[in-house]
Design a protein around this motif. Structure first.
Motif, PDB file in Angstrom:
ATOM      1  N   ASN A  22       0.812  -1.214   0.000  1.00 58.18           N
ATOM      2  CA  ASN A  22       0.000   0.000   0.000  1.00 58.18           C
ATOM      3  C   ASN A  22       0.849   1.269   0.000  1.00 58.18           C
ATOM      4  OD1 ASN A  22      -3.174  -0.456   0.400  1.00 58.18           O
ATOM      5  ND2 ASN A  22      -2.063  -2.153   1.321  1.00 58.18           N
TER       6      ASN A  22
ATOM      7  N   ASP B  23       1.691   1.879  -3.555  1.00 58.55           N
ATOM      8  CA  ASP B  23       0.539   2.461  -4.254  1.00 58.55           C
ATOM      9  C   ASP B  23       0.418   3.958  -3.947  1.00 58.55           C
ATOM     10  OD1 ASP B  23      -0.084   0.018  -5.342  1.00 58.55           O
ATOM     11  OD2 ASP B  23      -1.643  -0.460  -3.865  1.00 58.55           O
TER      12      ASP B  23
ATOM     13  N   VAL C 217       0.001   5.045   5.353  1.00 58.63           N
ATOM     14  CA  VAL C 217      -0.382   3.630   5.431  1.00 58.63           C
ATOM     15  C   VAL C 217      -0.287   3.114   6.861  1.00 58.63           C
ATOM     16  CG1 VAL C 217       0.164   1.294   4.646  1.00 58.63           C
ATOM     17  CG2 VAL C 217       0.220   3.201   3.023  1.00 58.63           C
TER      18      VAL C 217
END
Length: 198
Positions: free
Chosen positions: A24, A27, A60
């Motif tokens: 994540n 991303d 995150v």
């Protein structure tokens, strides 16, 4: 994801959570990079290498824990990395007889570009001093609503330069990341009697 960050996550979280955080973060990092292409090449380099990875991971981590807990992880991770890496490099350099002149030259060159608004105070063989009136790190962390991270990078300066060599003395009273109006950097070549040469 920056390697030292990835290593920290792998070593401090169980495998499933570490995988989630790493994937994540990558991303988030991709999205951050896509939204700053209007920046100069110099600024993009600093954003991509240092600032955006910290913002992405911090975001995150807050999915898994409180903002306060996430900050403590960021603080430990960033300071430990600085102590183990760049601090060690400066300590080795600090043993060189010409360390101060080398350090001064490196920093003078490193402050070129548009990532900092630099106000020079002194720049000679015995001392170099300057004020940072504007900083990409400070601006970016404010823009992305995580200004507290800037203090961690300001603290890296203190880790790197405080008592790093008997040939140089470092002082700083203010830092943008601590909420001050500027960062004031003072580096003095040391005389043989260990006093600052002003």
């Amino acid at each position: 994801m920056v390697k030292y960050m990835e290593n920290y996550i792998i070593n401090n979280f169980d495998e499933k959570i570490a995988k989630f955080i790493c994937e994540n973060t990558d991303d988030q990092l991709t999205k951050l990079k896509e939204n700053c292409m209007e920046e100069s090449k110099n600024r993009r380099g600093n954003l991509f290498k240092s600032i955006f990875p910290a913002i992405a991971l911090y975001r995150v981590l807050q999915i898994q824990m409180s903002r306060e807990e996430a900050f403590e992880h960021m603080k430990k991770m960033i300071s430990d990395n600085t102590k183990k890496n760049s601090r060690k490099v400066y300590e080795r350099m600090g043993k060189l007889p010409f360390f101060f002149s080398l350090f001064r030259k490196m920093f003078t060159m490193g402050l070129k570009g548009d990532s900092w608004d630099v106000e020079w105070v002194e720049n000679n063989k015995s001392n170099f001093e300057y004020n940072i009136k504007g900083c990409l790190w400070n601006d970016a962390f404010k823009r992305y609503d995580c200004h507290e991270l800037c203090a961690l990078f300001c603290n890296n300066d203190e880790i790197n330069f405080t008592n790093v060599s008997p040939k140089m003395h470092f002082e700083r009273k203010y830092a943008l990341g601590y909420g001050d109006h500027m960062c004031d950097f003072h580096f003095y070549a040391m005389k043989k009697n260990k006093t600052a040469s002003k």
